[in-house]
Motif scaffolding. Structure first.
Motif, PDB file in Angstrom:
ATOM      1  N   GLN A 228      30.281  35.102  42.988  1.00 23.06           N
ATOM      2  CA  GLN A 228      30.808  34.381  41.824  1.00 23.06           C
ATOM      3  C   GLN A 228      30.881  32.874  42.171  1.00 23.06           C
ATOM      4  O   GLN A 228      31.396  32.495  43.213  1.00 23.06           O
ATOM      5  CB  GLN A 228      32.207  34.880  41.448  1.00 23.06           C
ATOM      6  N   SER A 229      30.321  32.074  41.303  1.00 26.25           N
ATOM      7  CA  SER A 229      30.366  30.598  41.492  1.00 26.25           C
ATOM      8  C   SER A 229      31.587  30.035  40.788  1.00 26.25           C
ATOM      9  O   SER A 229      31.926  30.449  39.663  1.00 26.25           O
ATOM     10  CB  SER A 229      29.090  29.966  40.922  1.00 26.25           C
ATOM     11  N   THR A 230      32.253  29.055  41.450  1.00 25.13           N
ATOM     12  CA  THR A 230      33.424  28.390  40.888  1.00 25.13           C
ATOM     13  C   THR A 230      33.202  26.888  40.961  1.00 25.13           C
ATOM     14  O   THR A 230      32.214  26.401  41.532  1.00 25.13           O
ATOM     15  CB  THR A 230      34.689  28.774  41.652  1.00 25.13           C
ATOM     16  N   ALA A 231      34.145  26.156  40.403  1.00 22.53           N
ATOM     17  CA  ALA A 231      34.037  24.683  40.438  1.00 22.53           C
ATOM     18  C   ALA A 231      34.223  24.162  41.856  1.00 22.53           C
ATOM     19  O   ALA A 231      33.780  23.060  42.191  1.00 22.53           O
ATOM     20  CB  ALA A 231      35.054  24.056  39.492  1.00 22.53           C
ATOM     21  N   GLU A 232      34.931  24.982  42.712  1.00 23.99           N
ATOM     22  CA  GLU A 232      35.160  24.554  44.087  1.00 23.99           C
ATOM     23  C   GLU A 232      34.019  24.969  45.003  1.00 23.99           C
ATOM     24  O   GLU A 232      33.808  24.373  46.061  1.00 23.99           O
ATOM     25  CB  GLU A 232      36.471  25.139  44.617  1.00 23.99           C
ATOM     26  N   GLY A 233      33.279  26.079  44.686  1.00 20.47           N
ATOM     27  CA  GLY A 233      32.214  26.556  45.565  1.00 20.47           C
ATOM     28  C   GLY A 233      31.735  27.956  45.127  1.00 20.47           C
ATOM     29  O   GLY A 233      31.648  28.238  43.936  1.00 20.47           O
ATOM     30  N   ILE A 234      31.498  28.810  46.151  1.00 18.14           N
ATOM     31  CA  ILE A 234      30.990  30.168  45.899  1.00 18.14           C
ATOM     32  C   ILE A 234      32.016  31.145  46.432  1.00 18.14           C
ATOM     33  O   ILE A 234      32.501  30.998  47.568  1.00 18.14           O
ATOM     34  CB  ILE A 234      29.631  30.385  46.590  1.00 18.14           C
ATOM     35  N   ARG A 235      32.305  32.179  45.631  1.00 15.31           N
ATOM     36  CA  ARG A 235      33.282  33.195  46.030  1.00 15.31           C
ATOM     37  C   ARG A 235      32.566  34.564  46.111  1.00 15.31           C
ATOM     38  O   ARG A 235      31.836  34.957  45.206  1.00 15.31           O
ATOM     39  CB  ARG A 235      34.418  33.257  45.020  1.00 15.31           C
ATOM     40  N   LEU A 236      32.811  35.276  47.270  1.00 16.87           N
ATOM     41  CA  LEU A 236      32.363  36.667  47.447  1.00 16.87           C
ATOM     42  C   LEU A 236      33.581  37.547  47.297  1.00 16.87           C
ATOM     43  O   LEU A 236      34.619  37.291  47.953  1.00 16.87           O
ATOM     44  CB  LEU A 236      31.730  36.873  48.830  1.00 16.87           C
ATOM     45  N   TYR A 237      33.468  38.645  46.498  1.00 16.89           N
ATOM     46  CA  TYR A 237      34.679  39.415  46.246  1.00 16.89           C
ATOM     47  C   TYR A 237      34.335  40.891  46.049  1.00 16.89           C
ATOM     48  O   TYR A 237      33.210  41.270  45.754  1.00 16.89           O
ATOM     49  CB  TYR A 237      35.415  38.883  45.028  1.00 16.89           C
ATOM     50  N   SER A 238      35.369  41.749  46.225  1.00 18.03           N
ATOM     51  CA  SER A 238      35.290  43.194  46.003  1.00 18.03           C
ATOM     52  C   SER A 238      36.620  43.673  45.490  1.00 18.03           C
ATOM     53  O   SER A 238      37.679  43.145  45.903  1.00 18.03           O
ATOM     54  CB  SER A 238      34.934  43.929  47.302  1.00 18.03           C
ATOM     55  N   PHE A 239      36.618  44.673  44.627  1.00 21.32           N
ATOM     56  CA  PHE A 239      37.845  45.222  44.069  1.00 21.32           C
ATOM     57  C   PHE A 239      38.176  46.543  44.760  1.00 21.32           C
ATOM     58  O   PHE A 239      37.287  47.347  45.063  1.00 21.32           O
ATOM     59  CB  PHE A 239      37.703  45.456  42.563  1.00 21.32           C
ATOM     60  N   VAL A 240      39.466  46.775  45.003  1.00 17.89           N
ATOM     61  CA  VAL A 240      39.945  48.047  45.514  1.00 17.89           C
ATOM     62  C   VAL A 240      40.970  48.592  44.533  1.00 17.89           C
ATOM     63  O   VAL A 240      41.386  47.910  43.603  1.00 17.89           O
ATOM     64  CB  VAL A 240      40.585  47.879  46.914  1.00 17.89           C
ATOM     65  N   THR A 241      41.345  49.841  44.747  1.00 17.54           N
ATOM     66  CA  THR A 241      42.326  50.452  43.851  1.00 17.54           C
ATOM     67  C   THR A 241      43.640  49.656  43.876  1.00 17.54           C
ATOM     68  O   THR A 241      44.208  49.334  42.837  1.00 17.54           O
ATOM     69  CB  THR A 241      42.576  51.910  44.251  1.00 17.54           C
ATOM     70  N   TYR A 242      44.151  49.430  45.054  1.00 13.69           N
ATOM     71  CA  TYR A 242      45.229  48.457  45.254  1.00 13.69           C
ATOM     72  C   TYR A 242      45.199  48.071  46.722  1.00 13.69           C
ATOM     73  O   TYR A 242      44.568  48.733  47.549  1.00 13.69           O
ATOM     74  CB  TYR A 242      46.582  49.003  44.800  1.00 13.69           C
ATOM     75  N   TYR A 243      45.944  46.993  47.019  1.00 12.69           N
ATOM     76  CA  TYR A 243      45.869  46.444  48.377  1.00 12.69           C
ATOM     77  C   TYR A 243      47.218  46.588  49.053  1.00 12.69           C
ATOM     78  O   TYR A 243      48.275  46.376  48.435  1.00 12.69           O
ATOM     79  CB  TYR A 243      45.466  44.962  48.327  1.00 12.69           C
TER      80      TYR A 243
END
Length: 1586
Positions: free
Chosen positions: A1374-1389
């Protein structure tokens, strides 16, 4: 007019073939006939005398009669048949030299010269003889009528041209052509091959073919006398008109072309069409002779190709090789003979000569009766021995003679099948010697008829095995199948019967299918269909039959008759001319309709004349025959009436008429009209009103049953309808053929162990008999089964497939077209057993000892005992002086039982021959062949003589036992032992090898190490101090194999301890016996052994087994195929058997389990044991510490005899119950006991366990936990605490606690599934603690506890983290105004889940630019201000405490470029958003103010650069004025001031700020209102002013 035999049934010849050229030839023939008749008569007589001279020895009467008939009919022979035409032609070879022939017959040497003339004469004479023999009888029958016709119509033979003289015995001119003229004939021949049905008609047809073949082969009969032709033309020239002359000229051209076509066709003539079946010209006659005389049977056989003749004795082929010097079979010039030398009573039999070729087989029978001469007569006057070589010499195609031995291996036996099945017959053929490029001819026959491949039958020859497959078996396929293997002129046969049963009926109780459907009398509009009735009627009488037809090429079947017909012939009408049809038949009874029969062969709906013309296409060969009438051919002649009208068949359904064409007819063909009338009236009605028929045969339908009719026929052509024929006699419409009467005298006789021969007397006055059906029934069952499903002819049949030992009765009924007869009377019952017969000859006679005046002979037992035990042997001997044997003399009057016998009172140094005959209950068998000559002299050799009577027994796949008897002659010292030699059967003599290295003292040996399936032979040699003697005769070959069903001797010890040897046999014959032996010597002492044999079982019982009984015990079953077995009892086996016997004498109750103890559910203690078997009288005693205890309050005891279970139950264990427990059992005389010691720790442990179990049982009486409290992690990563409960009711409550604090649950559990659960969402460290769940109601309560602390909590968290890690989604960019973000979703953390990031396999160090974090359920890695160095592979590692879980994404290439471009775009958008003009706050949305008040609005604006500010009122530009002051100060403060508002100031005001990054508008609505008092005042002022 008398027609040739092959045209009598179909007189379809066309008068258009007659023309003037033929008539002129006939006229010339008439003129010269008288002058030549004397020459013909003289030649005929000479020929007759020559034939009689040749046949003087064998068939004088026949030859003279035949020659006379030949002479009588010679003048008309050319008009009678093609065969006779050839006879006249060939006869001229003899007639030309009539004087010489007469001289031969008058001279004293007539016989020898005539024989020489026969043997060296021309080929034409030989062919004439064959043709004449075939047809002479038939020709003779019609010669009288033929001569009358010739005499009335003045028919004469054609003149002969002069030709060169020819001598009959000249070999140089044997094949020289003879210039003989015969009348020219252009008429066509009607080929009726296959239409004639009787043997006589087939013989006639064959004779005509032979005549045609020989006629064309010599080239005779195709020239016309030019002189006769010219004279005839001159005589008729003046009388001819021009029209007639032109017609004759055209006919001559057509005649010439016809002759040329005929000659061309002759060149292509297929001689296969000339084949015809064999026929006995002279049959063998019966003889009655004196004993020791010779007899000779003669017969003469005709047929093409030359038939092979086989001689049989009582239906068994005579083997010349097996009886050298006894039989002599010869074949000289077609004269076959069988000579039997020195006849005795064994030669009394029925002898049969069977002639066979490719067209069929025929047999002739003769009997021989031998009488004993009571007076004294020199035997030399009665004996004239002859000898000839056996007929097993076959001439190969390579030109040399070779003796072929043809053997059949792996033969097919009697076979049973069912309709519709596929059946296969096969046989392996071994032929020696094996000659390359000379392969056998494999032929299959069914009931003596050659089988050709078809869709029903397939044949295969692999080079070693011949097979025949019935692809779809039908009852028509039932019969005797014969495999014939032909090598040159020699062949061998093997036969087996095939039975085909009916297929299962589709409707229960329906009859079997009819069979053998054939088409007869096919015409252009009808076909007569015939069939055979089935043997099975389904239990109800057959009401009739339905006939179906189907046009060839289609699959649509049409039923031909509406109501069933009972007669097994039916004319089918309504056919379409020129089309082909097939037919089938179905039987019907009251249960239903049967399956259809096999379809018939296709038949074309054609007029017989058209069918014959098609069969002879393109044209029939010219036969040299003229068909003429007396009147001149004329046009427009009305035909005369037909002749010889008769009814040839009459049934209830139809009548078939047959007639002959009229002698008077027109130039064109004729047709017929059939008329009928009721007998006694003249009311004639035409039957075929629409279309006249061409065939001289017609079926009349629609007649009234029981009425009498007369019939007549008229001929018609274009000139008109002729006069009617003479009417037939009155014919009653009814079945002329009666149902046959039942056969009589049903006599069954034994045959084999599964078959019976049934004979009967034929049905009296039976007409057109098809055959017989035989049925069998087990005595007392009342159920009858058919023995055959295809009617058999004759009065003898072998019924197979019966059960050995059962008693059967039989019955027979006859079959013809009218139906089936009643059943015969039942036969007498007969038990199915093999018939006994005299034994076969012994063989391998040898001398065992010889002294000056006596000799000891030994021999081998016959291979066939005749089905019963051999009772003894008879020995004959004879002197041989100078190689000439003398008379046989009897050596013993009383039969000897041993196979060795000493013959006394012999002459020293005399040479003798011996023969031995075996005897049984059936009598004395055939003596053996004479032995080789032996000289009676004193043996002086030092070594022993040969052992004898070498036999084998107990044959198995790898071993056998060899037995022998000691030599009669022991030599000069006692016998020291024996050596056994063996070799494979096919091996050479040098391959003999000794089985034992040291001499054997016993006279038997078990030979092991044999190879399965290999054939061996054995011999034995005796040895003494002088050396080893000569070997015994070799045994018969034996194959090492264990045959199916082989059983062994079994040792048994019964309940009383009795030891016995037992042997069973299921292959016994009625005369079989069990013979026991010890060490292969018969058991004669019964003091130690009792033998009892009943049925197929035998038992040898030991009275007192001891050391005296050690040895090998064997049992042999006599009259079987070597059934035997042995059992060895040595010291070890004896000890085992004695121990087992002791156990049985003093038995113990066998225990399945010893005494054991177990704790029951309530804490009770159960002691138990189980016996393998207990009777109803079994009892048990219970002992504790040597004191018997009894059933009572503390002890509950039980004995179950059915299961063998013995048990004792105690409520609880106390300290005083420590000790030893014993159960004592008794069942009859059998006893047993078992003990269990419970002392010390063992007892304490058992007591504690019982107490615990008791408490557990009490706990379970109320609500309780079946499974204690536990945990599991759900798919949603929540933690669920669960337990399983039981014995729950509605009032039961469940309460959850954590750390002694009750957990409030929103819903009550219903316990439907017996599981209680507590769900903890987003489990974390705060949830650590001790959990309890309590079940309680009025019956009690139960508690289950779960500690989730320390390690238990860590394990649970590890599982939670693992589930969370597994729920992680794939990494996304995912690209943002600050840079590039790598992400993954879990059920909960949760914090326990450790997260790590790796870039290109290197752990990432987090900085302000690169950082990680968790937002809600999102785990991310932020890369601010990315650079190309940030490209690569990124991996997120999730560690759950035990294992790691990875998610990877590739941030390079296009992925990086797209993300970076998006980052740049978002960054610029963020800058613009940050610096754009905007209203930060201060302005309300709505302002309500009273008129006259001051309004002051202010707000702050921002923008970089400083924005421009403007106002709008009601969407229109608005600027500062005296009333409204607008200010913008310091680049950020905006104010709006109205000192005194009025209603005019109401409206929508908009503040618009704007710079280069954007514009923003802020709206405010101003509403000015007037107070109510002022409003009312204003209203009144307005009214006043108004």
């Amino acid at each position: 007019m008398s027609l040739p035999f092959y045209q009598r049934h179909h007189d379809h010849y066309d008068r258009a073939y007659r023309h003037k050229a033929l008539q002129s030839t006939v006229s010339q023939y008439q003129k010269e006939s008288k002058s030549k008749s004397a020459v013909y008569a003289q030649g005929s007589a000479a020929y007759a005398r020559g034939s009689a001279a040749y046949r003087h020895a064998s068939a004088a009467d026949f030859s003279l009669d035949s020659s006379a008939a030949y002479s009588h009919g010679s003048s008309a022979h050319n008009l009678e048949s093609a065969a006779y035409s050839y006879g006249s032609t060939a006869y001229d070879h003899a007639a030309v030299q009539s004087k010489r022939s007469a001289a031969y017959s008058l001279e004293s040497e007539a016989l020898s010269k005539s024989s020489a003339a026969y043997s060296h004469g021309s080929e034409s004479i030989n062919k004439l003889a064959a043709a004449y023999r075939l047809g002479s009888e038939t020709y003779g029958l019609g010669l009288k009528d033929s001569n009358l016709m010739i005499e009335d119509q003045s028919y004469k033979m054609s003149p002969k041209a002069k030709r060169a003289k020819q001598t009959l015995v000249s070999e140089d001119k044997e094949n020289e052509a003879v210039d003989y003229s015969v009348p020219i004939f252009t008429g066509r021949e009607v080929n009726i091959s296959g239409i004639t049905d009787t043997e006589e008609e087939r013989i006639k047809e064959s004779a005509a073919y032979v005549a045609k073949r020989n006629l064309f082969a010599t080239g005779e009969g195709v020239s016309v006398s030019k002189v006769a032709k010219s004279v005839s033309e001159e005589e008729h020239h003046e009388k001819k008109s021009r029209k007639v002359a032109i017609r004759e000229s055209a006919e001559r051209v057509a005649l010439k072309k016809t002759l040329e076509d005929t000659q061309a066709f002759h060149k292509k003539l297929n001689q296969d069409k000339l084949l015809h079946p064999p026929e006995f010209v002279i049959k063998p006659r019966s003889h009655t002779i004196w004993e020791k005389q010779n007899v000779k049977f003669h017969c003469t056989v005709a047929g093409w190709p030359a038939p092979r003749v086989t001689w049989y004795k009582n239906n068994v082929p005579i083997d010349v090789q097996a009886h050298p010097g006894k039989y002599t079979i010869e074949n000289r010039y077609g004269l076959h003979s069988l000579e039997i030398s020195t006849c005795d009573f064994d030669d009394i039999a029925q002898y049969r000569a069977s002639a066979m070729n490719v067209k069929g087989e025929i047999s002739a029978y003769a009997s021989l009766v031998v009488k004993r001469y009571k007076g004294e007569i020199d035997a030399s006057y009665l004996h004239a021995g002859t000898f000839s070589m056996p007929l097993s010499l076959g001439v190969t195609p390579h030109g040399f003679a070779s003796r072929f031995e043809i053997k059949f291996v792996d033969k097919f036996e009697v076979t049973f099948g069912r309709e519709g099945e596929t059946m296969s017959l096969g046989c392996t053929v071994v032929i020696s010697p094996d000659i390359k490029r000379f392969k056998p001819d494999i032929e299959w026959y069914r009931n003596g008829v050659l089988i050709t491949p078809s869709k029903w039958v397939q044949m295969h020859w692999s080079g070693e095995r011949a097979s025949l497959t019935l692809t779809h078996a039908n009852k028509e396929d039932e019969g005797l199948y014969t495999l014939r293997v032909v090598m040159g002129e020699y062949y061998e046969e093997y036969s087996g019967y095939v039975f085909v049963r009916d297929a299962d009926a589709e409707i229960p109780g329906a009859p079997g299918a009819p069979l053998d459907v054939q088409c007869l009398d096919a015409n252009k509009d009808y076909v007569i269909v015939s069939w055979k009735q089935p043997a099975v009627d389904g239990g109800n009488p057959i009401l009739g039959y339905f006939i179906d037809r189907c046009e060839v090429g289609t699959t649509h079947w049409t039923q031909c008759n509406e109501t069933p017909v009972k007669f097994a012939r039916f004319p089918v009408t309504g056919l379409i001319e020129g089309r082909s049809y097939i037919f089938r038949v179905r039987a019907v009874n009251k249960a239903g309709v049967s399956l259809p029969s096999r379809v018939s062969e296709p038949v074309a709906a054609l007029d017989p004349a058209d069918r014959a013309r098609l069969r002879s296409h393109p044209s029939a060969p010219w036969t040299g025959q003229i068909i003429v009438t007396e009147e001149e051919p004329a046009e427009g002649v009305v035909p005369g009436p037909p002749t010889d009208l008769q009814v040839i068949e009459a049934t209830k359904n139809y009548v078939v008429l047959s007639w002959k064409p009229p002698g008077q007819r027109g130039h064109e063909g004729i047709m017929y009209f059939v008329e009928k009338c009721i007998a006694g009236t003249e009311d004639w009605q035409r039957v075929n009103t629409e279309i006249p028929v061409k065939s001289p045969r017609f079926a009349v339908f629609d007649l009234s049953e029981g009425k009498s009719y007369c019939f007549r026929v008229r001929c018609c052509n274009s000139a008109g309808i002729g006069e009617p024929s003479e009417a037939t006699e009155a014919t009653v419409v009814d079945d002329k053929l009666d149902i046959p009467k039942p056969p009589g005298r049903i006599m069954p006789t034994r045959n084999t162990d599964t078959s019976v021969v049934v004979t009967w007397t034929e049905s009296p006055d039976a007409k057109e008999l098809v055959g017989y059906y035989i049925e069998s029934s087990v005595v007392g069952s009342g159920h009858w089964e058919p023995c055959n499903n295809n009617p058999v002819k004759g009065t003898r049949f072998i019924c197979h497939g019966l059960v050995n030992g059962e008693k059967y009765i039989f019955r027979v009924r006859a079959v013809n077209a009218a139906g089936l007869s009643e059943f015969s009377q039942d036969s007498e019952p007969i038990e199915v057993q093999a018939a006994i017969a005299a034994p076969s000859p012994p063989y391998d006679i040898t001398v065992l000892e010889s002294v000056r005046d006596s000799m000891v002979l030994g021999w081998k037992q016959p291979k066939a005992t005749g089905g019963t035990e051999i009772t003894g042997y008879y020995v004959n001997y004879r002197e041989v002086i100078g190689g000439v044997p003398g008379k046989w003399m009897e050596a013993n009057i009383k039969a000897v039982s041993e196979r060795a016998y000493r013959i006394e009172n012999l002459k020293e140094n005399m040479v003798y021959q011996f023969q031995v005959a075996a005897a049984n209950l059936a009598g004395v068998g055939t003596p053996s062949l004479p032995s080789k000559p032996f000289k009676c002299e004193e043996w002086t050799i030092a070594v022993p003589g040969p052992p004898h009577d070498v036999t084998y027994t107990e044959v198995r796949k790898d071993s056998l036992v060899l037995l022998w008897k000691e030599p009669v002659y022991t030599g000069r010292s006692p016998i020291a032992g024996y050596y056994v030699d063996m070799k494979e059967t096919e091996a050479n003599e040098e391959h003999w090898r000794s089985v034992n290295e040291k001499p054997l003292q016993k006279k038997f040996l078990k030979i092991a190490g044999l190879t399965e399936g290999v054939s061996y032979v054995f011999r034995v040699r005796a040895t003494n101090q002088a050396g080893v003697g000569r070997p015994s005769d070799t045994t018969d070959p034996v194959v090492a194999e264990t045959r199916p069903g082989t059983k062994e001797v079994v040792v048994n010890v019964d309940d009383d301890g009795v030891i016995s040897l037992n042997f069973e046999c299921d292959q016994m014959s009625p005369n079989s016996k069990f013979v026991w032996s010890k060490n292969y010597e018969p058991i004669e002492d019964d003091s130690r052994l009792d033998i009892d044999s009943k049925g197929g079982k035998s038992k040898a019982v030991f009275k007192d087994l001891g050391e005296d009984d050690l040895g090998i015990y064997s049992c042999v079953v006599t009259d079987t195929d070597g059934v035997s077995s042995g059992y060895t009892i040595d010291e070890e086996e004896m000890k085992r058997l004695l121990a087992l016997s002791h156990e049985h004498k003093f038995p113990t109750i066998p225990l399945a389990s010893e005494l054991a103890v177990e704790i029951l559910e309530k804490g009770e203690v159960r002691f138990w044991l189980q016996a393998e078997k207990l009777s109803g009288n079994a009892k048990a005693n219970f002992v504790f510490n040597d004191k018997e205890i009894f059933n009572g309050e503390k002890y509950k005891m039980k004995v179950d005899q059915h299961t063998g279970l013995v048990e004792m139950i105690m409520d609880k264990l106390e300290d005083k119950d420590e000790g030893t427990y014993t159960f004592q059992l008794q069942d009859g005389k059998a006893t047993n006991q078992s003990s269990l010691v419970l002392i010390g720790d063992v007892f304490k442990k058992l007591r504690d366990e019982a107490e615990f179990q008791r408490k557990e049982w009490h706990r379970k009486q109320g609500p309780h936990f079946v499974e204690q409290l536990g945990w599991e992690v759900t798919d949603e990563c929540n933690v669920m605490l669960k337990c399983k409960v039981a014995n729950i009711k509605k009032e039961t409550h469940i309460v959850w606690y954590k750390d002694d604090r009750e957990i409030m649950v929103d819903e009550e559990h219903d316990f439907k599934d017996g599981v209680c659960t507590l769900l903890i969402s987003e489990f974390s460290k705060k949830d650590t603690g001790i959990y309890e769940v309590i079940l309680k109601d009025d019956r009690g309560k139960d508690i289950s506890e779960l500690k989730l602390t320390d390690k238990a909590f860590a394990d649970l968290m590890n599982e939670v983290c693992r589930r969370i890690a597994l729920s992680a989604t794939d990494l996304k960019i995912q690209s943002t105004a600050e840079g590039i973000r790598l992400y993954s979703f879990v059920t909960y953390y949760v914090e326990d889940l450790r997260v790590g990031w790796v870039h290109n396999d290197t752990q990432i160090r987090f900085t302000d630019r690169v950082k990680t974090g968790v937002t809600g359920e999102q785990i991310w890695l932020q890369i601010n201000e990315p650079t190309p160095q940030d490209k690569g592979k990124y991996t997120m590692e999730l560690f759950d405490g035990k294992t790691g879980h990875k998610k990877t994404v590739d941030l390079s290439g296009q992925a990086f470029d797209e993300a970076f471009a998006e980052f740049q775009r978002l960054k610029q958008a963020a800058i613009a958003e940050k610096n754009r003009a905007r209203v930060l706050g201060g302005l309300p949305d709505v302002v309500t103010i009273q008129e006259g008040k001051a309004l002051n609005l202010s707000c702050t604006v921002w923008g970089d650069p400083t924005p421009e500010v403007s106002w709008l009122k009601n969407e229109k530009s608005f600027v500062s004025d005296a009333n409204c002051i607008l200010r913008f100060e310091s680049g950020k403060n905006v104010s709006f001031t109205i000192s005194a508002v009025s209603t005019l100031d109401s409206g929508k005001y908009s503040l618009v700020v704007k710079n280069k990054y954007g514009t923003e508008t802020s709206d405010v609505t101003v509403s000015v209102f007037i107070p109510e008092e002022e409003q009312e005042k204003n209203n009144e002022d307005k009214k006043t002013k108004a």
